[in-house]
Design a protein around this motif. Structure first.
Motif, PDB file in Angstrom:
ATOM      1  N   GLN A  47      49.290  40.859   8.962  1.00  0.00           N
ATOM      2  CA  GLN A  47      50.595  40.448   8.425  1.00  0.00           C
ATOM      3  C   GLN A  47      51.612  40.252   9.547  1.00  0.00           C
ATOM      4  O   GLN A  47      52.396  39.290   9.537  1.00  0.00           O
ATOM      5  N   THR A  48      51.597  41.153  10.519  1.00  0.00           N
ATOM      6  CA  THR A  48      52.557  41.070  11.621  1.00  0.00           C
ATOM      7  C   THR A  48      52.298  39.844  12.480  1.00  0.00           C
ATOM      8  O   THR A  48      53.236  39.179  12.931  1.00  0.00           O
ATOM      9  N   LYS A  80      51.067  37.011  11.499  1.00  0.00           N
ATOM     10  CA  LYS A  80      51.566  35.843  10.766  1.00  0.00           C
ATOM     11  C   LYS A  80      53.090  35.740  10.909  1.00  0.00           C
ATOM     12  O   LYS A  80      53.635  34.665  11.099  1.00  0.00           O
ATOM     13  N   LYS A  81      53.766  36.896  10.831  1.00  0.00           N
ATOM     14  CA  LYS A  81      55.231  36.906  10.933  1.00  0.00           C
ATOM     15  C   LYS A  81      55.691  36.486  12.335  1.00  0.00           C
ATOM     16  O   LYS A  81      56.649  35.730  12.488  1.00  0.00           O
TER      17      LYS A  81
END
Length: 784
Positions: free
Chosen positions: A418-419, A421-422
């Motif tokens: 997730q990180t 992608k961010k």
């Protein structure tokens, strides 16, 4: 008609009690004793029989019809053996039928049936049972249980919770057999045979036979279904489904979905991805084309495709390779911290030479507020990488790291994916904060899930449960932080390069306050640099008397508190002037001082020794007291001490007793003397292997009457032979000794190598004595 003598012998001298109850004939169902079930009654006589039972004791007699199609059964149309039952609930339905919840009480054999005007009544007697022997009981139950369990594993006819209740019936064989028989889809005739069987051993035999027969039938039917399924032509099936889906979409007006698929195909072609991931995303797109846009499964597949296309598989941010500039950035943002800075610069230097290396896993360990997270942020600025932070404090679900399986509703990748992608880049500085604060429970162990991500040899092929394809994490510069090293699991600690950040000296805190914290807080509180002046004495007073920590977090809060009060005064008076914060005005802004330095004794005394202790807030003086009193050799240790310090006290006393001759102490002192060792401030827990020699010195002092020098402090553990062992936290302990006026410090010889971490100014102002045995400690500590 079945003879009653089949169930009991009328010549055995026992008269069977005859009972009379209303009758309700059953169709296609057999009720067993102690089994509860629902029956639906529609015939008028049966409804009136239930009503009659409800007026009385709510008991009814239930037996099964031989032919379920007979509307007005006579006694010849019924099985002679039925079940006495109790009505627990009666409900009249809108269509005129009645639903009754009945519970079997016992077997009964019909003697006579009387057809009254409104309902039928039967006279019956109870059916006796021939009990099993103890040996046969266990064997019968075990055999039937294994067969039943095998059938349940194949068919799933009952839940796992059913076996818990079944286990409680093992001491009642008859009820055990009836309960299992009621759960299985036997024929009515087979169930009636089991109901009529009064010999429990014979009933278990019949039950085993029926279960095995049902298992074979079920297995055969499953095999037949499997063969039929395998014979279906896969190509024809897919062609048929495709045509069917096209027709459905056309009818539903979903032809516009084709534009979305074209857009996805363009994104897939334009996206640079590993071969495995590209194959998976194309396969998922083909599945999506076959699904309705309104189905929940289509949403899951679409989200999965979006995740694969949005990840930065090969997108990297250009890394700065200017070593001098990187060093300037690190020095600008942080004062001190030479070892962490040196390690970062080493990494940059090697990267400049070899162009690409495996991302190192650095672990910064130190007390709160020493700048671990902000150092990671400065590393990102120095290297030109993006910065991302993941807080692991309190994480207890393994899926937070490795992601959820896509079978779960609301499944998502783990925090690492997730990180990325961010951030949008594949090579950020990723700070994993509070790695020692993770916990484990029934959802898994997140620290074990991190092993793959933080192993430089394995994280090239990190597998997230949601993605189900390998992702390369080797370009990431991982920096983890922790407060205590021993709380990190050993396998995880082995994969990281640990850098200790022990804390700041008062001098370093002063430099950080004047160079970093005060300018920052002046700006954040809306003030100007020219309006505020902090004297050196004021800053040092705040450091020593209003904060007690290894870091500078509380120091920043206290400085901010002073500036907020000045800002309030400016707004209240609407005048701006120059404010001077001096040692005399600090208490005006912050109130009375919160902490005091340890106070040394005014003169040398017997039985009082100054030790040195390590805490997360830095070093402290540890006063150890010893007294003797008449007694029988009892040793008392108080002061809320841990097991380690209690054992140190016992070892110290044993050493003194073994060396009493050479120490000029009566050899039999323990026969009439009690020793009490106390460490003041008993409300504060104290533990650790560093007070052994101090306790031993206190005991020797009180027994010999020789006072201990008040300006001498010591730290080290003792063995029974009198050998002095090394300790940790040397820098903090020596800083505490210096700050409290200690002149001489006694250390273990093996700690000489650790003195390099102590500032030279501190070393020059302390007389540091290195010893190997307890006799040397006494020589330096005791006053002649």
């Amino acid at each position: 008609m079945i003879s009653i003598s089949r169930f009991f012998n009328p010549e055995d001298g026992h008269e069977k009690e005859k009972k009379t109850l209303p009758l309700v004939p059953l169709r296609d169902i057999v009720l067993f004793p102690f089994v509860t079930t629902s029956i639906f009654v529609g015939r008028e006589k049966s409804i009136k029989a239930l009503s009659e039972a409800m007026v009385g004791d709510k008991k009814i007699f239930l037996t099964t019809q031989k032919d379920p199609d007979v509307l007005k059964p006579t006694i010849q149309d019924l099985f002679q053996v039925g079940t006495e039952a109790r009505i627990t609930q009666l409900l009249r339905l809108p269509d005129g039928t009645v639903k009754a919840l009945v519970e079997g009480i016992g077997r009964g054999c019909i003697i006579k049936m009387v057809d009254q005007d409104s309902f039928q009544v039967v006279d019956y007697v109870g059916v006796p049972e021939k009990q099993l022997t103890d040996a046969n009981t266990e064997a019968s139950i075990r055999t039937v249980h294994e067969a039943f369990q095998h059938y349940v594993a194949l068919s799933g006819v009952v839940s796992k919770s059913f076996f818990k209740g079944l286990h409680a019936l093992e001491q009642y064989p008859s009820r055990y057999a009836d309960t299992i028989a009621a759960q299985l889809p036997f024929k009515v005739q087979d169930k009636q045979t089991l109901l009529e069987c009064g010999d429990i051993e014979e009933r278990f035999f019949l039950l085993l036979k029926f279960i095995q027969k049902e298992t074979e039938v079920f297995s055969m039917s499953q095999k037949i279904k499997g063969r039929v399924k395998e014979q279906m032509d896969k190509l024809q099936k897919r062609h048929y489904l495709n045509e069917q889906m096209r027709a459905i979409r056309k009818e539903m007006g979903e032809d516009g979905q084709g534009a979305e698929f074209v857009d996805l195909e363009k994104r897939i072609k334009a996206k640079r991805m590993p071969k495995e991931a590209a194959g998976v995303v194309r396969l998922e797109l083909e599945k999506l084309k076959l699904m309705s846009a309104t189905s929940s499964e289509a949403t899951v597949v679409r989200n999965y495709i979006d995740w694969l296309l949005s990840l930065p598989w090969y997108r990297k941010k250009r890394v700065k390779n200017e070593l001098v500039k990187a060093e300037q950035i690190l020095d600008r943002d942080h004062y001190g911290l030479q070892k962490p800075k040196e390690r970062i610069l080493e990494y940059l230097a090697v990267q400049i030479l070899v162009k690409k290396i495996k991302g190192p896993i650095l672990c910064l360990v130190g007390p709160p507020g020493v700048g671990k997270t902000s150092l990671a942020r400065s590393v990102a600025a120095a290297t030109g990488r993006s910065f991302a932070r993941i807080s692991l404090g309190g994480v207890r679900d393994e899926a937070e790291i490795r992601g959820h399986r896509r079978t779960y509703v609301g499944a998502m990748p783990g925090k690492i994916i997730q990180t990325l992608k961010k951030v949008g880049y594949n090579n950020p500085v990723l700070c994993l904060d509070e790695i020692d604060k993770m916990t484990r429970d029934f959802r898994g162990d997140p620290s074990s899930a991190l092993l793959e991500a933080l192993d430089p040899e394995q994280n090239r092929n990190f597998n997230d449960h949601y993605l189900e394809v390998d992702y390369d994490l080797s370009e990431i510069l991982f920096i983890t932080t922790a407060n205590t090293l021993h709380e990190i699991p050993a396998p995880l600690r082995d994969r990281m390069e640990v850098i200790q950040i022990p804390g700041y000296t008062d001098y370093e805190k002063y430099q950080i306050a004047t160079g970093y914290l005060i300018p920052k807080q002046i700006q954040e509180n809306g003030l100007d640099d020219g309006e505020i002046y902090f004297s050196k004495a004021a800053v040092e007073m705040i450091i020593k008397q209003y904060t007690k920590e290894a870091g500078v977090r509380n120091l920043e809060r206290e400085l901010s508190s002073v500036l907020r009060k000045i800002a309030t005064e400016i707004v209240r008076t609407n005048t701006r002037k120059k404010y001077q914060v001096t040692a005399n005005t600090v208490s005006k802004y912050l109130g009375q001082s919160k902490f005091r330095n340890s106070i040394l004794e005014q003169e040398d005394k017997t039985g009082i020794v100054t030790g040195l202790a390590w805490t997360q807030a830095g070093g402290e003086l540890l006063t150890i007291e010893a007294v003797t009193m008449p007694g029988r050799g009892k040793v008392m240790v108080t002061g809320k001490l841990g097991d380690v310090m209690k054992e140190s006290a016992q070892a110290a006393v044993s050493y003194v007793r073994s060396r009493s001759g050479s120490l000029n102490i009566r050899e039999d002192f323990y026969n009439d003397t009690d020793i009490h060792i106390h460490v003041p401030e008993g409300a504060i827990p104290k533990d650790g292997p560093s007070a052994g020699i101090a306790m031993c010195t206190a005991v020797v002092s009180i027994l010999t009457g020789r006072p201990v020098s008040r300006t001498v402090a010591m730290t080290g553990e003792i063995t029974l032979r009198g050998r002095v062992l090394p300790i940790g936290g040397l820098k903090e302990k020596l800083l505490a000794a210096h700050a409290n006026g200690i002149k001489k410090v006694i250390l273990c010889e093996e700690n000489k190598k650790d003195i390099i971490d102590v500032p030279k100014t501190i070393q020059n102002q302390l007389d540091i004595v290195y010893v190997e045995s307890m006799s040397e400690v006494l020589e330096h500590a005791l006053v002649v």
